[in-house]
Write a protein that holds these residues in place. Sequence first.
Motif, PDB file in Angstrom:
ATOM      1  N   THR A 163     -14.324  -4.357  12.232  1.00  0.00           N
ATOM      2  CA  THR A 163     -13.211  -4.110  11.075  1.00  0.00           C
ATOM      3  C   THR A 163     -13.070  -2.729  10.689  1.00  0.00           C
ATOM      4  O   THR A 163     -13.932  -1.936  10.819  1.00  0.00           O
ATOM      5  CB  THR A 163     -13.903  -4.938   9.961  1.00  0.00           C
ATOM      6  N   ARG A 213      -2.865 -13.429   4.944  1.00  0.00           N
ATOM      7  CA  ARG A 213      -2.984 -13.298   6.541  1.00  0.00           C
ATOM      8  C   ARG A 213      -4.296 -13.498   6.908  1.00  0.00           C
ATOM      9  O   ARG A 213      -5.307 -13.281   6.240  1.00  0.00           O
ATOM     10  CB  ARG A 213      -2.462 -11.992   7.109  1.00  0.00           C
ATOM     11  N   MET A 239     -11.369   2.582   3.147  1.00  0.00           N
ATOM     12  CA  MET A 239     -12.174   1.090   3.096  1.00  0.00           C
ATOM     13  C   MET A 239     -10.995   0.412   2.066  1.00  0.00           C
ATOM     14  O   MET A 239     -11.378  -0.569   1.890  1.00  0.00           O
ATOM     15  CB  MET A 239     -13.396   1.018   2.670  1.00  0.00           C
ATOM     16  N   ARG A 240     -10.218   0.967   1.104  1.00  0.00           N
ATOM     17  CA  ARG A 240      -9.232   0.389   0.420  1.00  0.00           C
ATOM     18  C   ARG A 240      -8.007  -0.028   0.891  1.00  0.00           C
ATOM     19  O   ARG A 240      -7.372  -0.863   0.417  1.00  0.00           O
ATOM     20  CB  ARG A 240      -8.894   1.383  -0.939  1.00  0.00           C
ATOM     21  N   LEU A 241      -7.595   0.414   2.409  1.00  0.00           N
ATOM     22  CA  LEU A 241      -6.279   0.150   2.757  1.00  0.00           C
ATOM     23  C   LEU A 241      -6.605  -1.295   3.538  1.00  0.00           C
ATOM     24  O   LEU A 241      -7.522  -2.046   3.690  1.00  0.00           O
ATOM     25  CB  LEU A 241      -6.179   1.092   4.130  1.00  0.00           C
ATOM     26  N   PRO A 242      -5.518  -1.748   3.953  1.00  0.00           N
ATOM     27  CA  PRO A 242      -5.390  -3.327   4.481  1.00  0.00           C
ATOM     28  C   PRO A 242      -6.231  -3.200   5.894  1.00  0.00           C
ATOM     29  O   PRO A 242      -5.984  -2.112   6.594  1.00  0.00           O
ATOM     30  CB  PRO A 242      -3.890  -3.474   5.073  1.00  0.00           C
ATOM     31  N   SER A 243      -7.104  -3.834   6.037  1.00  0.00           N
ATOM     32  CA  SER A 243      -8.049  -4.000   7.161  1.00  0.00           C
ATOM     33  C   SER A 243      -7.573  -5.113   7.880  1.00  0.00           C
ATOM     34  O   SER A 243      -7.178  -6.075   7.856  1.00  0.00           O
ATOM     35  CB  SER A 243      -9.519  -3.912   6.746  1.00  0.00           C
ATOM     36  N   ALA A 244      -8.261  -5.092   9.362  1.00  0.00           N
ATOM     37  CA  ALA A 244      -7.981  -6.127  10.510  1.00  0.00           C
ATOM     38  C   ALA A 244      -9.552  -6.153  11.000  1.00  0.00           C
ATOM     39  O   ALA A 244     -10.088  -5.087  10.990  1.00  0.00           O
ATOM     40  CB  ALA A 244      -6.988  -5.751  11.464  1.00  0.00           C
ATOM     41  N   SER A 245      -9.810  -7.390  11.445  1.00  0.00           N
ATOM     42  CA  SER A 245     -11.283  -7.632  11.986  1.00  0.00           C
ATOM     43  C   SER A 245     -11.000  -8.325  13.461  1.00  0.00           C
ATOM     44  O   SER A 245      -9.995  -9.165  13.604  1.00  0.00           O
ATOM     45  CB  SER A 245     -11.888  -8.641  11.092  1.00  0.00           C
ATOM     46  N   ASN A 298      -6.752  -4.253  -1.367  1.00  0.00           N
ATOM     47  CA  ASN A 298      -6.807  -5.123  -0.294  1.00  0.00           C
ATOM     48  C   ASN A 298      -7.626  -6.406  -0.616  1.00  0.00           C
ATOM     49  O   ASN A 298      -8.845  -6.114  -0.880  1.00  0.00           O
ATOM     50  CB  ASN A 298      -7.460  -4.491   1.012  1.00  0.00           C
ATOM     51  N   THR A 322      -1.439   2.170  10.743  1.00  0.00           N
ATOM     52  CA  THR A 322      -1.250   2.389   9.115  1.00  0.00           C
ATOM     53  C   THR A 322      -1.503   3.796   8.710  1.00  0.00           C
ATOM     54  O   THR A 322      -0.686   4.235   7.968  1.00  0.00           O
ATOM     55  CB  THR A 322      -2.243   1.358   8.725  1.00  0.00           C
ATOM     56  N   TRP A 356       1.000  -1.212  -0.034  1.00  0.00           N
ATOM     57  CA  TRP A 356       0.142   0.019  -0.115  1.00  0.00           C
ATOM     58  C   TRP A 356       0.876   1.154   0.236  1.00  0.00           C
ATOM     59  O   TRP A 356       0.346   2.165  -0.213  1.00  0.00           O
ATOM     60  CB  TRP A 356      -0.988   0.188   1.271  1.00  0.00           C
ATOM     61  N   GLY A 370      -6.529   1.755  -5.026  1.00  0.00           N
ATOM     62  CA  GLY A 370      -7.348   1.490  -6.103  1.00  0.00           C
ATOM     63  C   GLY A 370      -8.777   1.665  -5.607  1.00  0.00           C
ATOM     64  O   GLY A 370      -8.995   1.272  -4.324  1.00  0.00           O
ATOM     65  N   TYR A 405      -3.003  -0.182  -5.609  1.00  0.00           N
ATOM     66  CA  TYR A 405      -3.163  -1.076  -4.491  1.00  0.00           C
ATOM     67  C   TYR A 405      -4.430  -1.542  -4.363  1.00  0.00           C
ATOM     68  O   TYR A 405      -5.448  -0.731  -4.311  1.00  0.00           O
ATOM     69  CB  TYR A 405      -2.672  -0.285  -3.132  1.00  0.00           C
ATOM     70  N   GLU A 424      -7.170 -13.494   9.700  1.00  0.00           N
ATOM     71  CA  GLU A 424      -7.654 -12.490  10.765  1.00  0.00           C
ATOM     72  C   GLU A 424      -8.270 -13.489  12.004  1.00  0.00           C
ATOM     73  O   GLU A 424      -8.635 -14.534  11.896  1.00  0.00           O
ATOM     74  CB  GLU A 424      -8.874 -11.805  10.535  1.00  0.00           C
TER      75      GLU A 424
END
Lengths: 447, 447
Positions: free
Chosen positions: B206, A371, B164-170, A342, B212, A5, A11, A340, A373
């Motif tokens: 989430t 990865r 919401m396009r970035l790497p997310s975590a739950s 996700n 980040t 990222w 994107g 980028y 969660e």
Amino acid sequence: MTSLWRSGMPGRIRPAPENHLAADTLDEAMKARRRFMGKALWMGAGAAAAAGGARADIGQGDPAILELPEHTRGLGQPVAARAYGLPSQWEKNLQRRESPGLTRVAAASVSFTPLQGLFGIITPTGLHFERHHQGWWDIDPSRHRLMVHGLVREPRVFTMDDLMRLPSASRIHFIECGANTGMEWGNVAVPTVQYSHGMLSCGEFTGVPLATLLDICGIDRAKGGFVLAEGADGSSMTRTISMQAALDDVLVAWAMNGEMLRPENGYPLRLVVPGVQGVSWVKYLRRIEVGDQPFHTKDETVHYIDLMPDGRHRQFTSIQEVKSVVTSPSGGQLLMDRGYYNVTGLAWSGRGRIRRVDVSADGGRNWRTARLEQPVLPKALTRFNIDWTWDGSPAVLQSRAADETGHVQPKINQLRAVRGTRSIYHNNAIQSWKVAASGEVANVQVW
Amino acid sequence: MTSLWRSGMPGRIRPAPENHLAADTLDEAMKARRRFMGKALWMGAGAAAAAGGARADIGQGDPAILELPEHTRGLGQPVAARAYGLPSQWEKNLQRRESPGLTRVAAASVSFTPLQGLFGIITPTGLHFERHHQGWWDIDPSRHRLMVHGLVREPRVFTMDDLMRLPSASRIHFIECGANTGMEWGNVAVPTVQYSHGMLSCGEFTGVPLATLLDICGIDRAKGGFVLAEGADGSSMTRTISMQAALDDVLVAWAMNGEMLRPENGYPLRLVVPGVQGVSWVKYLRRIEVGDQPFHTKDETVHYIDLMPDGRHRQFTSIQEVKSVVTSPSGGQLLMDRGYYNVTGLAWSGRGRIRRVDVSADGGRNWRTARLEQPVLPKALTRFNIDWTWDGSPAVLQSRAADETGHVQPKINQLRAVRGTRSIYHNNAIQSWKVAASGEVANVQVW
């Protein structure tokens, strides 16, 4: 997590038409976004925007939102305005939806969970998929009874009060209809993940272990090798469950996601058979019978069977094998920029925990490990995420799950070699989403 | 699990007046139950009932339910009758409720989660507690922005699309208002667990890790020791968070329990600060500022402070210490029989996982260890269950939790010795429910 990222602008994805934003909203958003991106804010003009102090909306090219919004100036709604809360007005398009024409009667049909717009592993209770055989009912729990009889020492009839006073257990499990992804056996690829994989949900179930009820009634351990479960609705849904499963982790459940079951999901009582196809999770559960052989009911001899290449059919396939699907980007969406993304999705196995999910962007030639969660629970959905940079050329996104027992999700051609193409049930093949140079994402079959 | 339930008939509980069954329904159920129990079905007459074959309702002494019910004869509701599902009509009384008179304006008040009627650890999203400072709003997500500025190299303004396009975590976490159980500091015991402990919920969140965003904007690691979070509603809620927490497990979240946040819970964006009191989980999040010292906002210097016995007040208490409560039997309920009860409740700690919960039925003289339902997750609710046989004499039910860091929940007098009686916030004392010989359950303070 890699740092893809960092490599540039993330994107954007235009959702599929039936995703959570209406098409006109999206068109408007796209136009606004183009104006916005023209100012190159993402790459550095943020400082100028921030110089506006608390005016976080500055620099959007839209005079309307330079005004201090109403919600910053006024007094909002009171607490308990909704004694039972509902989603935002802006999320109305995220719905469970029927696939028109799938069955002749809507009371004996399916509504699919909109996986493309969901997050994490818990399915919102209001979006849990539906599969009814003779419609759903809202049964008065004070009049509902569960009978346990057959090869037991003392047959009994339990009220809901009786059951809810017994020692209870709570566990998070997925439920998947055996027919999920059934349209992919042929080449009849449906357009979106809602319709290809949306007979899938996951929740936290609470109930009394079936083993406890069988213990109270005193099963005949020498003879009683099978259990029949029967529902109270007009379909008289009946399914055989092995005594081994019945004594293991099966629950007679009254609650899902913290509250009593919803009417569409079997209120006030349903069977929870972890790892096994949804049809065995009998709704409106009214009867458990212990027997010495499988009961060979209509719903396990004529329906929910696997039609094999040689024309015979296979019965009693019930465990939902290891499976996964990329939920975004997915069919019907549109990638609006290179850059980028996700990539996110779900993995599950009826045999236990997910051990690993690999993701390919080139139709299976190269794989990288996603990865997972937390928590990764047995017989529950597992959420995976992985970074991907789209260079603008055609791509095919796939995910491949492996479970802790060593089972690995097969390719569709591997599955077809054994099972043929005329099945409906138990398709756990790798799903392929083709990304065209235009950014359009489509359901394709790759082998 | 012991086998106390084998010792005889399970006891019945009449819910508190505002529990999930209406009082008249209950009276009717009690009468029916007495007739039913008169036939001693539980202890052995089940065989006779079962002899009726599929007529599971036989032997209830109520002619009406000897009829084959409508839902067994007819065609039910179609799929997607509700595109977004709702609870059963029979569960209407299970609501989040305001405590009348708690505040002067309902837009700056609390509605409490009905813990006495819930199961497992996931709080139904529609029953998540509310705490608003200036009312709630349903903000258009396409117009919402998050600014990150202060001691950063490149201040930025993020749209929801950007985030919401970035790497997310739950992750699954509890949220508890710092004022939860605040009425128990004095002797002003409120009657039910909904009002004593109901500013507590748990969900799967989430979002993108705050770390980040700070990384993208380039924090000044030498100077930037603190983060300010600000909400977009009229209360301008602002709270300081240490950089250590911000870089650890804080999320900028858009989803709860699989779907976008509800308006009452901060749609479209809220901060998730695991283990920390709810006020820091800033709703309608619009601004993150990095600074070199705590920001000393009104909501951390005047409100959400601990008034100590010597008259001084303590600021920046934020971690929710280890705590638990028996949710059933609990205040306002009525035990209608001697016999077996499944005592159930919730435990949680802002420092990590729950290691153990002990339960006493004699006001703390003797303790037994409860069984914990899986999963036991860090900074999440943990469900416990334990068998108990009520012999009909007065009893005091208590639960005492210990977490993995070695912290143990204190008695109310131990807490008062340090904190006095004039506090509002951060009461994690052991809760006592007195069971009278009459079966009535009441909130009492025992030390």
